[in-house]
Scaffold this motif. Structure first.
Motif, PDB file in Angstrom:
ATOM      1  N   GLY A  54       6.582  -7.252   5.170  1.00  0.00           N
ATOM      2  CA  GLY A  54       5.715  -6.790   4.092  1.00  0.00           C
ATOM      3  C   GLY A  54       6.424  -6.800   2.749  1.00  0.00           C
ATOM      4  N   ALA A  55       7.679  -6.370   2.720  1.00  0.00           N
ATOM      5  CA  ALA A  55       8.441  -6.367   1.468  1.00  0.00           C
ATOM      6  C   ALA A  55       8.671  -7.790   0.958  1.00  0.00           C
ATOM      7  N   ARG A  56       8.996  -8.715   1.856  1.00  0.00           N
ATOM      8  CA  ARG A  56       9.195 -10.112   1.441  1.00  0.00           C
ATOM      9  C   ARG A  56       7.911 -10.718   0.890  1.00  0.00           C
ATOM     10  N   ALA A  57       6.797 -10.466   1.577  1.00  0.00           N
ATOM     11  CA  ALA A  57       5.518 -11.015   1.111  1.00  0.00           C
ATOM     12  C   ALA A  57       5.122 -10.402  -0.228  1.00  0.00           C
ATOM     13  N   VAL A  71      -0.562  -6.612  -4.601  1.00  0.00           N
ATOM     14  CA  VAL A  71       0.702  -6.686  -3.854  1.00  0.00           C
ATOM     15  C   VAL A  71       0.775  -5.548  -2.837  1.00  0.00           C
ATOM     16  N   GLU A  72       0.415  -4.337  -3.266  1.00  0.00           N
ATOM     17  CA  GLU A  72       0.441  -3.200  -2.337  1.00  0.00           C
ATOM     18  C   GLU A  72      -0.543  -3.412  -1.186  1.00  0.00           C
ATOM     19  N   GLN A  73      -1.690  -4.014  -1.464  1.00  0.00           N
ATOM     20  CA  GLN A  73      -2.654  -4.311  -0.398  1.00  0.00           C
ATOM     21  C   GLN A  73      -2.070  -5.335   0.573  1.00  0.00           C
ATOM     22  N   THR A  74      -1.409  -6.356   0.058  1.00  0.00           N
ATOM     23  CA  THR A  74      -0.769  -7.361   0.916  1.00  0.00           C
ATOM     24  C   THR A  74       0.292  -6.715   1.804  1.00  0.00           C
ATOM     25  N   VAL A  75       1.080  -5.830   1.209  1.00  0.00           N
ATOM     26  CA  VAL A  75       2.125  -5.141   1.971  1.00  0.00           C
ATOM     27  C   VAL A  75       1.502  -4.309   3.082  1.00  0.00           C
ATOM     28  N   ALA A  85       4.213   1.418  -0.166  1.00  0.00           N
ATOM     29  CA  ALA A  85       4.896   0.395  -0.950  1.00  0.00           C
ATOM     30  C   ALA A  85       5.032   0.864  -2.386  1.00  0.00           C
ATOM     31  N   SER A  86       6.162   0.531  -3.004  1.00  0.00           N
ATOM     32  CA  SER A  86       6.350   0.797  -4.424  1.00  0.00           C
ATOM     33  C   SER A  86       6.912  -0.451  -5.083  1.00  0.00           C
ATOM     34  N   VAL A  87       6.480  -0.677  -6.302  1.00  0.00           N
ATOM     35  CA  VAL A  87       6.882  -1.860  -7.055  1.00  0.00           C
ATOM     36  C   VAL A  87       7.647  -1.400  -8.288  1.00  0.00           C
ATOM     37  N   ALA A  88       8.788  -2.025  -8.540  1.00  0.00           N
ATOM     38  CA  ALA A  88       9.591  -1.711  -9.725  1.00  0.00           C
ATOM     39  C   ALA A  88       9.946  -3.011 -10.424  1.00  0.00           C
ATOM     40  N   THR A  95      11.223  -5.654  -7.725  1.00  0.00           N
ATOM     41  CA  THR A  95      11.686  -5.113  -6.444  1.00  0.00           C
ATOM     42  C   THR A  95      10.514  -4.425  -5.756  1.00  0.00           C
ATOM     43  N   VAL A  96      10.307  -4.757  -4.509  1.00  0.00           N
ATOM     44  CA  VAL A  96       9.286  -4.117  -3.688  1.00  0.00           C
ATOM     45  C   VAL A  96      10.014  -3.317  -2.624  1.00  0.00           C
ATOM     46  N   THR A  97       9.714  -2.032  -2.533  1.00  0.00           N
ATOM     47  CA  THR A  97      10.307  -1.153  -1.528  1.00  0.00           C
ATOM     48  C   THR A  97       9.188  -0.655  -0.619  1.00  0.00           C
TER      49      THR A  97
END
Length: 146
Positions: A54-57, A71-75, A85-88, A95-97
């Protein structure tokens, strides 16, 4: 003249039955605990694989210029509904965590939180392959190889 009296130290079928039952009663909880730990470890491994994917995608989607909500929906689709999921963003780097808890009875009794992180450079907004300055057919660093 031999008498047919039972010897106290003699091991016979009647004495063995009680011993086997006692050994089984002692060993069964240990075997069940080992099985529970193995299953919890397998669940943790599968969860880690899901959140890493999920983080890679999510990082790939951010690099393409997708919206952070998409992106959060994809994760969540790839990592599972319970994943967070968090995006920075730091300049041109994203960075996706992704974090999630280990499922199952042992995972819920032990506060086991797994984390996966993926970073990427933006391919849009003047950097990366979209503007012709990043990796392209010329090579990994954008220079011509021929």
């Amino acid at each position: 003249m031999a008498r047919n009296t039972p010897n106290r130290g003699q091991q016979g079928p009647a004495n063995a039955r009680g011993t086997v039952t006692a050994e089984f009663a002692v060993a069964l909880p240990a075997v069940l605990a080992l099985l529970a730990m193995l299953l919890a470890g397998a669940a943790a491994g599968m969860t880690q694989l899901r959140i890493e994917e999920g983080a890679r995608a999510g990082a790939r989607a951010l690099a393409r210029g997708d919206d952070p909500a998409a992106v959060e929906q994809t994760v969540r689709v790839l990592a599972g509904g319970s994943a967070a999921a968090s995006v920075a963003a730091d300049g041109e780097w994203f960075t996706v965590t992704v974090t999630d808890h280990v499922p199952g009875p042992l995972g819920s009794s032990i506060p086991w939180t797994l984390t996966a992180r993926a970073s990427t450079r933006s391919e849009t907004a003047g950097t990366g392959a979209a503007s012709g300055t990043g990796p392209g057919p010329g090579g990994a660093d954008g220079r011509s190889t021929g």
